[in-house]
Design an enzyme around this catalytic site. Structure first.
Site, short mmCIF file in Angstrom:
data_model
loop_
_atom_site.label_atom_id
_atom_site.label_comp_id
_atom_site.label_asym_id
_atom_site.label_seq_id
_atom_site.Cartn_x
_atom_site.Cartn_y
_atom_site.Cartn_z
N ASP A 146 0.94 -1.13 -0.08
CA ASP A 146 -0.01 0.13 0.05
C ASP A 146 0.81 1.16 -0.18
O ASP A 146 1.97 1.31 -0.71
CB ASP A 146 -0.89 -0.12 1.32
CG ASP A 146 -2.26 0.73 1.10
OD1 ASP A 146 -2.34 1.99 0.89
OD2 ASP A 146 -3.22 -0.07 0.75
N HIS A 203 -3.50 6.06 3.64
CA HIS A 203 -4.40 4.88 3.28
C HIS A 203 -3.84 3.46 3.86
O HIS A 203 -4.69 2.67 4.32
CB HIS A 203 -4.19 4.77 1.68
CG HIS A 203 -5.23 3.89 0.86
ND1 HIS A 203 -4.89 2.72 0.53
CD2 HIS A 203 -6.54 4.11 0.73
CE1 HIS A 203 -5.78 1.98 -0.07
NE2 HIS A 203 -6.96 2.68 0.06
N ASN A 295 -13.86 0.59 -6.66
CA ASN A 295 -14.91 1.32 -6.35
C ASN A 295 -15.47 2.21 -7.28
O ASN A 295 -16.15 3.20 -7.10
CB ASN A 295 -14.20 2.59 -5.15
CG ASN A 295 -13.68 1.88 -3.94
OD1 ASN A 295 -14.04 0.75 -3.71
ND2 ASN A 295 -12.74 2.54 -3.44
#
Length: 610
Positions: A146, A203, A295
């Protein structure tokens, strides 16, 4: 705890349906995926000695900026090179299996949806009942691939993985893994890897808190695991973007440093064969790869979202659900491409600087599943990574409103997954295939007569076929042509697609070439692409994009090869006979094709009708 199992690819004989000639069609070509300018990934052929391998003959000015021996890849920089030219040249360079661009990928950003009550997800997935059985997975390493993790966060610091072979802040690569001072993980943003995976985006820290915020410490929030080991693998920058090359380097590090589970709350870019190969390398090392479905509120069955849509056994694709057990409005879905759901709306977790925030997204759903995988695995050390994946899916709570949104139509149920009576024994691994069947050409069809003219975006041919099991399919196209209208440089693009008007191209088959000559300047136009396809019916389309010119093509062929091995074992590919392509279109009815194709060495028909 490590689970290292070499998985065997299951394959079956292709059963072919009738050849279908595509209608002439005009369509808008897809916007090309974003790439890192001048950077490419080179996959070396099996058995290549990477220490002696030279890339210099590929292009002038090329240089290697990273070597990834665990997955047999190089990241190169060739600022003035064009991908089509490099791809063509690579065919003549011994030791190169393929070359592809470095794609840009981005974190699955948080949509602006309203927040929900703090940590409502824990009672929803029955975490308190699970914690009555077990709370810790301290013997497992969960890699957060990430934007990094704030390893100093007071609610995370005690649960960070610590590299046992590295002495902090001494400026030395103590364990000899190529990274200096990689105590909590590593940073793969940019070409130069370093040992500081500090999160400058929020995040990754948020994701890490859901997996393993320190719990029962009278501070902040709870995590799925009260105690665990979080490895921070940073490849997304402060802006939340990164590259496939960075992702591959992070995955390779995780393989090298014995991660058990990888959480991947990010996605984007086109199909990357290199990234798929890296995930497969993790699969071969027994690593579970949990990935966000995306998303965009789109159907991943028809519009794949990578990496969650890669057809690799260890990928566990997760969609987001809300407090009412409905699909989150932003969440992507897919009856065959998404595995299960988990809470992803109004999720409160850790953020850098000792802070806490509520985020929404499939990025937030994914760590619920990755954390659950660690907790269940710690209680069942005899299970493999694929056993864990299957068990989480089998024990998920089926929700009527989620029917058709994933393979399970269900939401994570940690309480049920942790019940001892619901834990199946490990499934036996398949034996090595003892079949001696060879590669069987299922199609080798005369596609069009000579002098076919192409002047726009054309569907050249469509072919339908049925697979009785998942299998490796090799798709080859071959023709040649010359320009009869147009001047200057004409850009021609070709590729294999899974839709007549594709929204996603199979970028592994995508090629570009330039035509500059006239009627006597014949150029080869070919595509060679392999992909693992699931059981069922498939249609593939070969297309050409021609801009500002007219090409006249010779006759050509499209070949689809299947590798039969029904036991699911080591693939043994031998030369297959090639059939004549000098017959007329009138000869190509189903009966004629059946007579020509006959049967494979196992005595099974290679043709059928749909």
């Amino acid at each position: 705890m490590k689970h290292r199992i070499s998985l065997l690819i299951s394959a079956a004989v292709i059963s072919a349906a009738g050849l279908a000639y595509a209608q002439e069609a005009t369509f808008e070509s897809q916007t090309e995926p974003e790439v890192v300018p001048g950077q490419f990934i080179v996959k070396t052929s099996p058995g290549t000695d990477m220490a002696r391998f030279s890339i210099q003959s590929l292009s002038d000015g090329v240089r290697v900026i990273d070597t990834l021996p665990e997955v047999g890849m190089l990241v190169i920089e060739a600022p003035d090179a064009e991908f089509g030219a490099l791809s063509t040249r690579s065919l003549n360079v011994p030791g190169i299996a393929y070359i592809e661009p470095v794609y840009v990928v981005r974190a699955d950003a948080t949509p602006n949806d309203p927040d929900y009550p703090q940590q409502w997800a824990w009672p929803k997935i029955k975490a308190p009942a699970a914690w009555d059985i077990g709370k810790d997975s301290g013997n497992l390493i969960v890699a957060v691939v990430d934007s990094g993790v704030d390893y100093r966060h007071p609610d995370l610091a005690a649960n960070m993985w610590k590299n046992p072979g590295e002495i902090p802040a001494n400026g030395i690569d103590d364990d000899g893994n190529g990274v200096i001072d990689d105590v909590f993980g590593a940073n793969f943003v940019g070409a130069a890897t370093n040992g500081d995976p500090m999160d400058d985006n929020q995040h990754g820290t948020h994701v890490a808190g859901t997996i393993g915020a320190v719990t029962n410490n009278s501070l902040g929030v709870a995590g799925v695991n009260w105690k665990t080991q979080i490895m921070a693998l940073k490849f997304l920058s402060a802006s939340g973007s990164g590259s496939t090359a960075g992702a591959i380097r992070a995955i390779e590090y995780g393989i090298k440093m014995d991660a058990d589970i990888m959480n991947n709350s990010w996605g984007g870019g086109g199909f990357s064969r290199a990234l798929e190969d890296a995930i497969r390398a993790a699969d071969n090392e027994g690593i579970l790869f949990v990935a966000a479905a995306g998303n965009s509120n789109s159907n991943n069955d028809t519009n794949p979202h990578y990496p969650s849509s890669y057809n690799v056994d260890n990928v566990l694709a997760v969609m987001a659900t809300d407090q009412s057990d409905a699909k989150a409005g932003f969440s992507s879905f897919g009856a065959t491409s998404v595995d299960m759901g988990a809470p992803g709306v109004g999720i409160l977790s850790t953020t850098p600087g000792g802070q806490y925030s509520s985020f929404n997204g499939t990025s937030m759903a994914t760590p619920h599943v990755a954390g659950a995988a660690a907790l269940v695995w710690a209680q069942n050390p005899g299970m493999s990574h694929l056993d864990i994946k299957k068990h989480l899916m089998d024990t998920a709570e089926v929700i009527p409103g989620l029917a058709g949104t994933s393979l399970t139509g269900a939401r994570l149920d940690l309480g049920k997954a942790m019940k001892p009576g619901d834990t199946p024994p490990p499934e036996p691994q398949p034996e090595v295939c003892k079949s001696k069947a060879h590669t069987q050409i299922a199609y080798d069809e005369f596609m069009w007569s000579a002098r076919k003219q192409v002047s726009k975006n054309d569907n050249i041919l469509s072919v339908s076929f049925t697979l009785t099991e998942p299998m490796v399919v090799d798709i080859s196209t071959d023709t040649s042509g010359h320009r009869i209208e147009g001047s200057g440089n004409t850009l021609v693009r070709t590729g294999v697609y899974n839709q007549a008007n594709p929204s996603v191209m199979w970028t592994g088959s995508y090629r570009r070439m330039n035509f500059a000559g006239g009627k006597d300047d014949y150029r080869d136009i070919s595509t060679d692409f392999s992909i693992v396809l699931p059981k069922g019916s498939h249609t593939i389309y070969w297309k050409l994009w021609v801009t500002g010119a007219t090409l006249e093509l010779d006759s050509g062929t499209l070949t689809v090869r299947g590798i039969p091995c029904s036991m699911g074992g080591k693939l043994s590919i031998s030369e297959a006979s090639t059939m004549s392509a000098d017959r007329t279109e009138a000869d190509q009815g189903p009966a004629a094709r059946q007579e020509e194709l006959g049967t494979d060495p196992m005595g099974q028909s290679t043709t059928s009708s749909n």
